[in-house]
Design a protein around this motif. Structure first.
Motif, mmCIF file in Angstrom:
data_model
loop_
_atom_site.group_PDB
_atom_site.id
_atom_site.type_symbol
_atom_site.label_atom_id
_atom_site.label_comp_id
_atom_site.label_asym_id
_atom_site.label_seq_id
_atom_site.Cartn_x
_atom_site.Cartn_y
_atom_site.Cartn_z
ATOM 1 N N THR A 319 0.848 -1.189 0.000
ATOM 2 C CA THR A 319 0.000 0.000 0.000
ATOM 3 C C THR A 319 0.890 1.247 0.000
ATOM 4 O OG1 THR A 319 -0.069 0.093 2.426
ATOM 5 C CG2 THR A 319 -1.740 -1.250 1.307
ATOM 6 N N MET A 320 0.271 2.392 -0.259
ATOM 7 C CA MET A 320 1.036 3.645 -0.262
ATOM 8 C C MET A 320 1.567 3.971 1.133
ATOM 9 S SD MET A 320 1.758 4.989 -3.067
ATOM 10 C CE MET A 320 2.453 6.447 -2.285
ATOM 11 N N GLU A 321 0.842 3.584 2.166
ATOM 12 C CA GLU A 321 1.338 3.810 3.528
ATOM 13 C C GLU A 321 2.626 3.038 3.763
ATOM 14 O OE1 GLU A 321 -1.690 2.878 6.314
ATOM 15 O OE2 GLU A 321 -2.994 4.552 5.749
ATOM 16 N N GLU A 322 2.674 1.799 3.292
ATOM 17 C CA GLU A 322 3.884 0.983 3.444
ATOM 18 C C GLU A 322 5.035 1.572 2.632
ATOM 19 O OE1 GLU A 322 2.103 -3.491 4.195
ATOM 20 O OE2 GLU A 322 2.171 -2.728 2.156
ATOM 21 N N VAL A 323 4.732 2.064 1.432
ATOM 22 C CA VAL A 323 5.760 2.675 0.595
ATOM 23 C C VAL A 323 6.326 3.919 1.269
ATOM 24 C CG1 VAL A 323 6.185 3.833 -1.612
ATOM 25 C CG2 VAL A 323 4.833 1.735 -1.556
ATOM 26 N N GLU A 324 5.447 4.757 1.800
ATOM 27 C CA GLU A 324 5.897 5.978 2.468
ATOM 28 C C GLU A 324 6.710 5.661 3.718
ATOM 29 O OE1 GLU A 324 2.594 8.508 3.213
ATOM 30 O OE2 GLU A 324 2.075 8.751 1.086
ATOM 31 N N ASP A 325 6.300 4.645 4.475
ATOM 32 C CA ASP A 325 7.041 4.255 5.673
ATOM 33 C C ASP A 325 8.445 3.774 5.307
ATOM 34 O OD1 ASP A 325 7.156 3.660 8.571
ATOM 35 O OD2 ASP A 325 7.270 1.587 7.899
ATOM 36 N N ALA A 326 8.554 2.993 4.231
ATOM 37 C CA ALA A 326 9.867 2.522 3.782
ATOM 38 C C ALA A 326 10.735 3.689 3.312
ATOM 39 C CB ALA A 326 9.692 1.499 2.653
ATOM 40 N N ALA A 327 10.113 4.650 2.625
ATOM 41 C CA ALA A 327 10.860 5.815 2.155
ATOM 42 C C ALA A 327 11.356 6.663 3.318
ATOM 43 C CB ALA A 327 9.986 6.650 1.221
ATOM 44 N N LYS A 328 10.547 6.781 4.379
ATOM 45 C CA LYS A 328 10.975 7.536 5.558
ATOM 46 C C LYS A 328 12.180 6.872 6.214
ATOM 47 C CE LYS A 328 6.391 9.443 6.590
ATOM 48 N NZ LYS A 328 5.212 9.377 7.483
ATOM 49 N N LYS A 329 12.159 5.559 6.323
ATOM 50 C CA LYS A 329 13.286 4.841 6.926
ATOM 51 C C LYS A 329 14.557 4.992 6.090
ATOM 52 C CE LYS A 329 10.433 1.335 9.198
ATOM 53 N NZ LYS A 329 10.061 -0.099 9.235
ATOM 54 N N ALA A 330 14.382 5.144 4.772
ATOM 55 C CA ALA A 330 15.521 5.307 3.879
ATOM 56 C C ALA A 330 15.905 6.767 3.678
ATOM 57 C CB ALA A 330 15.218 4.661 2.522
#
Length: 425
Positions: A319-330
């Motif tokens: 989902t977009m929430e998961e994508v955004e969370d991964a991007a924040k960690k990176a």
């Protein structure tokens, strides 16, 4: 002049034909090329969680040039393991062997993981609980039916004329009801009485009241003193526990310092009992093996698509929430949000509109999104500044948990996050 064009075309035919034949030959050779490692499509399936992945007397050579020789090291869960060393010593090669891009010349790479699907076990457990609930519900319905039957029987008996002793008293022999006594009416004088004034306290009563007040004061004072003492004791216990914990950690560090190199390496390897449960990754189904691993290469491949789609390569169903969370960690989210189209921004072919650090962070975001048990990072921060490196390393430390994270890097700052470091020569 009318034949000039055809003559020129005929003269160029040989050059074009040679180029076409050479291109066709390259395409055919690519199609006929056999893979270096044949995928295992019928082997053992493994599932999370991975407890350990380790090498056992592993040796590998490139065209006769030895790179790794008789290597036995372990990578247990819940640890960040660093691999440090000069270029060409086999660091990246080891990661490719763990992914089974190549097979070892001798020795093996072994993995300890679940052989049964945890989701299946959870489903079976849920089904079992539902069956128990249904069984107890049926038992409850049976009991209620029995109670209803017994109540109906009692009701039928009462209707048949079974009278209570009170009924017998209430009727006379000729069927007439007995006289009932009536209560006499209360007095009509309902005016409220004025409260009597309090009697003056005698000297003895005043003395007793003063003594009681003094005792209450002393009791409250003692309670406060006891509460203060208890708080002081609790604080002292916390300090003592912290001191003991620090002493244990210091002893552990001192013990590690006294350990020989072999003892340190052996501490990361599984014990003999766990080794019996291990599987050679050659025997593991390739799709199952790769689902347990996330690999970030030195060069991140970017497709001519949106940034969100490029991150979703690791997990298309995210989902977009998961994508955004991964991007924040990176450490990529703020950069993406600064773009006009955000996550829907198109990147050029091979990511030519992005810098090397931005492409690298997309690769790291893919690893966070994949959420695999084993994370392999090959020079993950080589193109990053200190700020972004710190954010990513902090995210790695926070998400380590029960994962196995293996980092290959030349940077000492990157190695600082590792729990253990292997130095290759």
């Amino acid at each position: 002049m009318s034949s000039f064009g055809p003559v020129i075309a005929l003269s160029n035919l040989s050059n074009n034909l040679n180029q076409t034949l050479a291109s066709a030959e390259r395409v055919i050779s690519l199609l006929e090329e056999a893979p270096v490692v044949k995928e295992n499509t019928s082997g053992q399936k493994l599932y999370p969680k991975v407890e350990n992945i380790y090498t056992e007397n592993l040796s590998f050579a490139y065209e006769g040039e030895p790179v790794l020789n008789d290597l036995t090291i372990g990578f247990p869960e819940g640890r960040i393991i660093g691999i440090h060393g000069p270029s060409g010593c086999g660091k990246s090669t080891l990661l490719k062997l763990l992914m089974r891009f190549w097979d070892a010349d001798s020795g093996s790479v072994r993995m300890i993981a679940n052989e049964t699907d945890p989701t299946t076990l959870e489903k079976e457990k849920a089904d079992s609980q539902e069956e128990k609930a249904d069984s107890s519900k049926k038992d409850g319905n049976t009991d209620s039916k029995e109670n209803t039957v017994s109540e109906n029987k009692i009701s039928a008996n009462n209707k048949a004329g079974n009278k209570t002793p009170s009924d017998n008293k209430s009727t006379s022999g000729n069927g007439s009801k007995s006289d009932t006594t009536t209560a006499e009416p209360e007095s009509a004088d309902d005016t409220p009485k004025e409260p009597e004034p309090p009697k003056p306290m005698s000297a003895i009563e005043m003395l007793k009241a003063m003594q009681a007040a003094e005792k209450e004061k002393i009791r409250v004072q003692k309670e406060r003193e006891n509460a203060f003492l208890e708080k002081s004791r609790a604080l002292a216990r916390q300090k003592e526990e912290a001191r003991k914990k620090a002493a244990v950690e210091a002893e552990k560090i001192e013990k590690q310092k006294r350990m020989t190199l072999k003892e340190r390496i052996d501490s990361l390897l599984p014990n003999a009992e766990d080794k019996e449960r291990s599987k050679d990754i050659k025997e593991v189904r390739t799709k199952s093996l790769r689902s347990l691993e996330a690999y970030v290469t030195q060069d991140t491949y970017i497709f001519h698509d949106t940034i969100a789609a490029n991150i979703k390569v690791a997990k298309p169903s995210a989902t977009m929430e998961e994508v955004e969370d991964a991007a924040k960690k990176a450490s990529l989210h703020e950069f993406i949000m600064s773009l006009p189209d955000g996550y829907n921004t198109k990147v050029g072919e091979l990511g030519d509109t992005l810098s090397g650090g931005e492409r690298q962070r997309i690769g790291i975001a893919r690893a966070f999104l994949n959420d695999a048990d084993i994370v392999l990072l090959d020079e993950p921060t080589s193109n990053l500044d200190s700020l972004n490196e710190g954010i990513i390393l902090k995210s790695l430390k926070e998400t380590a948990g029960d994962k196995t994270i293996i980092i290959v890097s030349h940077r000492d700052s990157t190695m600082a996050v590792a729990d253990n470091v292997y130095s290759f020569e």
